[in-house]
Design a protein around this motif. Structure first.
Motif, short mmCIF file in Angstrom:
data_model
loop_
_atom_site.label_atom_id
_atom_site.label_comp_id
_atom_site.label_asym_id
_atom_site.label_seq_id
_atom_site.Cartn_x
_atom_site.Cartn_y
_atom_site.Cartn_z
N PHE A 2 110.02 32.77 -0.96
CA PHE A 2 109.31 33.83 -0.28
C PHE A 2 107.86 33.93 -0.76
O PHE A 2 106.97 34.26 0.02
CB PHE A 2 110.01 35.18 -0.47
N LEU A 3 107.64 33.64 -2.04
CA LEU A 3 106.29 33.71 -2.59
C LEU A 3 105.39 32.67 -1.92
O LEU A 3 104.24 32.96 -1.58
CB LEU A 3 106.33 33.49 -4.10
N ILE A 4 105.91 31.49 -1.71
CA ILE A 4 105.13 30.42 -1.07
C ILE A 4 104.84 30.78 0.39
O ILE A 4 103.71 30.63 0.86
CB ILE A 4 105.87 29.07 -1.18
N ILE A 5 105.85 31.27 1.09
CA ILE A 5 105.65 31.66 2.50
C ILE A 5 104.65 32.81 2.60
O ILE A 5 103.76 32.80 3.46
CB ILE A 5 106.99 32.04 3.15
N MET A 25 94.82 43.08 14.90
CA MET A 25 95.93 42.28 15.42
C MET A 25 96.43 41.29 14.39
O MET A 25 97.64 41.12 14.20
CB MET A 25 95.48 41.55 16.69
N VAL A 26 95.50 40.64 13.69
CA VAL A 26 95.88 39.65 12.68
C VAL A 26 96.66 40.33 11.55
O VAL A 26 97.71 39.83 11.12
CB VAL A 26 94.63 38.94 12.13
N LEU A 27 96.18 41.47 11.08
CA LEU A 27 96.82 42.14 9.95
C LEU A 27 98.19 42.71 10.32
O LEU A 27 99.14 42.60 9.55
CB LEU A 27 95.91 43.23 9.41
N ILE A 28 98.31 43.32 11.50
CA ILE A 28 99.61 43.87 11.89
C ILE A 28 100.61 42.75 12.15
O ILE A 28 101.79 42.86 11.79
CB ILE A 28 99.51 44.84 13.08
N ALA A 29 100.14 41.65 12.73
CA ALA A 29 101.04 40.51 12.97
C ALA A 29 101.52 39.92 11.65
O ALA A 29 102.70 39.57 11.50
CB ALA A 29 100.35 39.46 13.81
N MET A 34 105.84 39.16 7.79
CA MET A 34 106.39 39.23 6.43
C MET A 34 107.66 40.07 6.38
O MET A 34 108.60 39.74 5.66
CB MET A 34 105.34 39.79 5.47
N CYS A 35 107.70 41.17 7.14
CA CYS A 35 108.91 41.99 7.17
C CYS A 35 110.07 41.25 7.82
O CYS A 35 111.21 41.37 7.37
CB CYS A 35 108.63 43.29 7.92
N ILE A 36 109.79 40.48 8.87
CA ILE A 36 110.86 39.71 9.52
C ILE A 36 111.40 38.66 8.57
O ILE A 36 112.62 38.49 8.45
CB ILE A 36 110.33 39.07 10.82
N ILE A 37 110.52 37.97 7.86
CA ILE A 37 110.96 36.95 6.91
C ILE A 37 111.74 37.58 5.77
O ILE A 37 112.72 37.01 5.28
CB ILE A 37 109.75 36.15 6.39
N GLY A 38 111.34 38.79 5.37
CA GLY A 38 112.04 39.49 4.30
C GLY A 38 113.39 40.06 4.72
O GLY A 38 114.16 40.53 3.89
N LEU A 45 107.10 49.07 10.70
CA LEU A 45 106.91 50.20 11.60
C LEU A 45 107.33 51.52 10.95
O LEU A 45 106.72 52.56 11.19
CB LEU A 45 107.67 49.96 12.90
N ASP A 46 108.36 51.48 10.12
CA ASP A 46 108.78 52.68 9.40
C ASP A 46 107.69 53.14 8.43
O ASP A 46 107.41 54.33 8.31
CB ASP A 46 110.09 52.44 8.64
#
Length: 73
Positions: A2-5, A25-29, A34-38, A45-46
């Motif tokens: 996860f650190l590498i990703i 857009m770049v920052l929210i994406a 990162m949340c999806i990968i985690g 969003l929470d």
């Protein structure tokens, strides 16, 4: 792993910001990615919803938006 990703995502964000892409857009994406990968896709969003109820933050955001509007002209 996860650190590498995460590091690759940060490097990608820096690259896109240097190429003058839309920063919001770049920052929210990147945050949502990162949340999806985690494994917690709704965490971004929470956190956003939780922080928007903070009274101190609302005045800062409104001030920044007003300043940005003035600088636009």
């Amino acid at each position: 792993m996860f650190l590498i990703i995460g590091a690759l995502i940060v490097v990608g964000v820096i690259y896109l910001l240097l190429k003058r892409h839309e920063s919001r857009m770049v920052l929210i994406a990147a945050g949502i990615l990162m949340c999806i990968i985690g494994g917690k896709p709704m965490a971004a969003l929470d956190a956003f919803a939780k922080s928007m109820t903070n009274a101190g933050l609302i005045t800062s955001v409104c001030s920044c938006m007003g300043f940005a509007w003035c600088m636009k002209y």
